[in-house]
Structure formats: structure tokens, C-alpha cells
Design an enzyme around this catalytic site. Structure first.
Site, PDB file in Angstrom:
ATOM      1  N   HIS A  77     -36.476  38.903 -14.421  1.00 53.94           N
ATOM      2  CA  HIS A  77     -35.985  40.236 -14.785  1.00 53.94           C
ATOM      3  C   HIS A  77     -35.160  40.218 -16.063  1.00 53.94           C
ATOM      4  CE1 HIS A  77     -35.404  44.396 -14.182  1.00 53.94           C
ATOM      5  NE2 HIS A  77     -35.340  44.402 -12.876  1.00 53.94           N
ATOM      6  N   SER A  78     -34.586  39.085 -16.432  1.00 52.56           N
ATOM      7  CA  SER A  78     -33.807  39.024 -17.672  1.00 52.56           C
ATOM      8  C   SER A  78     -34.700  39.179 -18.902  1.00 52.56           C
ATOM      9  CB  SER A  78     -33.021  37.711 -17.753  1.00 52.56           C
ATOM     10  OG  SER A  78     -33.891  36.598 -17.750  1.00 52.56           O
TER      11      SER A  78
END
Length: 475
Positions: A154-155
Site C-alpha cells: 500500500h505504500s
């Protein structure tokens, strides 16, 4: 593959996707607070293909795409101390065959087998020393079809950024696109090691101190002399902050309380985009309102099956904070928490009530609270960030996101993409629901906590009934 948008081929956009050299504070918090699997930050897209693409062409297309989009060949470098966000640096040992793999589904190649494979792959943590993505071509599906499972941290990006990426590296035709351009050179001064990154970040922080102090003095003077509305704005922001940080005023569901996040169960649903839009229009709501109303209808039925009456359900909904001129990729979202009206039986009324709730949430001054507290949490030991992240995630029992996809057919190495099912992680919620509208079909992916929902077949029957209930209101 070819880089495409609705306006045709735009090759230069791909090289700017995720072009920032540093994580933002929200991305850094997801990176440093990750504690697999409960606090996993893995997101997945499962693309159903009408045929298995030629492997050599498929690998060549991935080679070209990873060269065109620099982020695909970058890894994370952390500073030695928590003085600022990590940097994205080239992975000098990048190996495409580590990130793109191939497998054959055993047995009859059913969707149930595919989903079981996908959830198992999703639960495996990333190698944090490599670029944070993996793709697996799955062959042997029933009817001669194939699938592509794309797994991202998700980063790297949020849901909309992921759709942007896929739209840039998919083609509008089955045929091979010749003479595709190479990536333009990037003149970026990447830090050579964590020592250099730490020194650079600390220097940046020191140089910001005078400016921050000057703004504080100027703002204070204006407040005292009454020449600005800063005091009133601060009061309004404080009131909004109390509302956004307070837990949703909903009684906890007795059925969804055992949320450990250690067992993921992937399930899918779909409907015609036109049907869901028609239901939304009838209730003067949005597509997202109708989608969430369908989820709530299914969850109400599930509670009724167990003899549990429930009026509201604690829910979180990601709200995009992107502006029209923002660069592509990255994460730009806020989480809006609210008590969802699960007890309203009439689907049209449920959509209308949701419309009012969502409109109110979107104008909250403190909606993007996470971006305010993230810098503070990123400067303390990661364990504290994990505790805060867990508390925030556990405040809701349902998470529902909706991302617009492409409205036309697209292809990967000659194989047509028939469906795109998204799956998010389980940061304390019982059900993580995500929807992508792909070429006229709403593709809904559900990640369900197996500890919170043990009777999965009953649960999915109820969820399907909730979707049919909403999409049938104009029939």
C-alpha cells in the site's frame, strides 16, 4: 502492451507515475507500522483474462513496463533514525523473474480455487529489501481462461493510483504494439546509503525551523490583534477533529467481534454498472451510495439469519484527497468513519440516507486527520505507530472503497481483461469490500476475516441478496 488513456496513447505519463523520490508521511506510517498479517498493507488486483497470453510476449511486455515506470524497479531505503520518511532508490539487483511468475491451477480451475490461491499469496509478506510488488500469471482456469494476480504494498499507491498504473500499461487492442518508446532518463540524486539519507533529512528539518517559527509568530500576532479569522478557524477545526476522531456511534455487532485478521477469505460479486447507477439515480444518490447500500443490505440479512437486530454498523470509507493537478500514483486518501444505516430495509431510502451522511463527511475540515498525526507517529518507535494504526483500524467493522476503472476493453499481451477484482487488507475490520467498475461491470472483491465470519457460505448468500435487492429496484 501500450500506454493508453481515454484520449489515446500518452507515453510520457507512465514515467511520471509515482515519481516522488520520498514516501509521504501516510505512506511512511503504513510502511513502518506494518505487522503482518493483522496490520498488513498488502493490496491485490485479480484480473480475469479470456485466454492465457503468450508467455514470452507477456514477459517482454512486463520488462518494457518496468523500464518505463521507474517505481517498479525501486526499493525502500530507511534513514537510520526516524527523522523523516524513507526514500525510493533503484534496486541495482532487480530481477524481473522474481517479480513476475507463472503457475497452473490444479483441479478443475474453478473461481473458488483461484480465490483460495489468491488469498494464500496475499498473506505472504513482501521481501522488504526488494521492489514492493509481485505478479503471478495463473493458467488452467475453466473455459480456457487465465488470471493475473497483481500484489502491491500500500505504500506504493492507493486504489486510484493502482488503476492509473494499470491503465497506462494495458493496450486497447490484442495486437502487438511495435516501436514502443523506452523510458526517458531521470536525473535524480538518489541517496547512496542510509547514512546519507539520514543526514539529508536532518538537514531539511533544520532548514525548515526558521520558516515554521516565523509562521507561528505571524499567526499568533494576527489572532491577538483580531486581523484574521485564524482563531475561528482553529475552533472549527477543533470541533471537526473531535467528530472525526470519535468512534462511530454504533453498537458493536455481536457477530463480527472476533476480528484477529490472521485468516483472509477472498470472495467476489459482480453486477451491471448500469443497474447500480439506475438505483443510485432513483434515490438521488451516487454510485458509491448504492454500492455501500448493497453491502449494508447483505450484512443486515446476515444478522437477521442469526436472529440479531442491528440498526447501525461502524463503517470506514476511504475518501480520495487527490486534486486534478496532482501527480499520478502515490497515496492521497483519508478515512471517513460513520455509523452506517444498516437497519433501513427499503434500499432506496438507505441510499438516500447514505447520500446525506457522505456529503456531510466530505466537508469536515479535519477529515484528513491521519496526515496531521502521521508525522508525529513516524518520529517515535514503530511499536507506538502499530498500536495507533490498530486502534484506528479496529474502530470500524466494515470498510468499503470504490474506484472507477476503465470504461472500455483492454488487453494484456493479447489477452482481454474481462474482470478486475480488487482486494484490500484487514486493518482490524471484519469485512474489507472494494469495487472497481470495469468496462460496464462492477467488480466487487471482499476480504473477509475468517475468525469473525465462520459460516462463509451463509454470509455470501446474504451479500448476494443485498446486491440483487439494490440493483433490482428499477426492474
Amino acid at each position: 502492451m501500450a500506454v493508453v488513456t481515454e484520449n489515446g496513447q500518452m507515453w510520457d505519463l507512465a514515467a511520471t507515475w509515482g515519481a516522488e523520490d520520498r514516501m509521504n508521511e501516510t505512506e511512511a506510517l503504513m510502511w513502518r507500522s506494518e505487522n503482518h498479517p493483522r496490520l498488513s498493507s498488502t493490496i491485490c488486483s485479480l484480473l480475469i483474462l479470456d485466454r492465457a497470453p503468450d508467455w514470452d510476449r507477456f514477459m517482454a511486455a512486463n520488462e518494457w513496463a518496468t523500464e518505463l515506470v521507474p517505481r517498479c524497479r525501486q526499493r525502500v531505503m530507511d534513514p537510520l533514525l526516524p527523522v523523516g520518511p524513507p526514500a525510493w532508490v533503484p534496486d541495482e539487483g532487480f530481477q524481473l523473474d522474481y517479480h513476475v511468475r507463472r503457475t497452473h491451477l490444479p483441479g478443475d480451475g474453478s473461481m473458488a480455487q483461484l480465490l483460495e490461491f489468491a488469498q494464500t499469496q496475499a498473506l505472504a509478506p513482501f521481501d522488504r529489501t526488494r521492489p514492493l510488488w509481485e505478479g503471478t500469471l495463473v493458467e488452467g482456469l475453466e473455459g480456457g481462461r487465465a488470471a493475473y494476480l497483481l500484489k502491491l504494498h500500500h505504500s506504493l499507491t492507493d486504489g486510484l493510483g493502482g488503476i492509473q498504473l494499470m491503465s497506462l500499461v494495458q493496450s486497447r487492442t490484442r495486437e502487438h504494439t511495435p516501436d514502443k518508446p523506452s523510458a526517458p532518463p531521470r536525473d535524480a540524486g538518489y541517496p547512496s546509503d542510509p547514512w546519507e539519507l539520514t543526514a539529508t533529512v536532518m538537514g531539511e528539518q533544520v532548514r525548515r525551523i526558521p520558516g515554521v517559527a516565523a509562521r507561528a509568530v505571524t499567526g499568533g500576532a494576527r489572532m491577538l490583534t483580531g486581523r484574521s479569522s485564524a482563531l475561528g478557524e482553529a475552533v472549527r477545526y477543533g470541533s471537526s477533529l473531535r467528530r472525526t476522531l470519535a468512534a462511530p456511534p454504533a453498537r458493536s455487532s455481536p457477530l463480527l467481534g472476533d476480528r484477529r485478521g490472521s485468516t483472509w477469505r477472498f470472495q467476489v460479486m459482480e453486477c451491471e454498472l448500469a443497474d447500480l447507477k439506475a438505483a443510485a439515480k432513483l434515490a438521488r444518490g451516487s454510485l458509491n451510495d448504492a454500492y455501500v447500500a448493497a453491502l449494508l443490505g447483505g450484512l443486515r440479512r446476515y444478522h437477521e439469519r442469526h436472529g440479531v437486530a442491528i440498526d447501525d454498523l461502524s463503517t470506514v470509507m476511504p475518501v480520495s484527497m487527490r486534486k486534478t493537478d496532482d501527480p499520478m500514483g502515490g497515496n492521497k486518501f483519508a478515512g471517513a468513519y460513520f455509523a452506517a444505516p444498516i437497519g433501513i430495509e427499503d434500499p432506496v431510502e438507505r441510499i438516500a440516507v447514505l447520500r446525506g451522511i457522505v456529503l456531510t463527511l466530505r466537508v469536515e475540515p479535519a477529515l484528513d486527520t491521519l496526515s496531521v498525526v502521521a508525522p508525529l507517529l513516524n518520529r517515535v518507535p514503530s511499536k507506538i505507530g502499530q498500536i495507533a494504526f490498530d486502534l484506528v483500524g479496529s474502530a470500524a467493522e466494515l470498510s468499503a472503497s470504490n474506484v472507477p476503472g476503465v470504461p472500455y476493453p483492454v488487453y494484456m499481451a493479447g489477452a482481454r481483461v474481462e474482470r478486475v477484482f480488487p482486494f484490500g487488507p484487514l486493518p482490524g475490520v471484519a469485512v474489507m469490500a472494494a469495487m472497481i467498475s470495469h468496462n460496464g461491470t462492477c467488480c466487487i472483491g471482499l476480504n473477509i476475516d475468517g475468525d469473525a465470519v465462520e459460516d462463509l457460505d451463509v454470509f455470501m448468500e446474504c451479500m448476494q441478496e443485498g446486491l440483487v435487492e439494490v440493483t433490482s429496484v428499477v426492474a
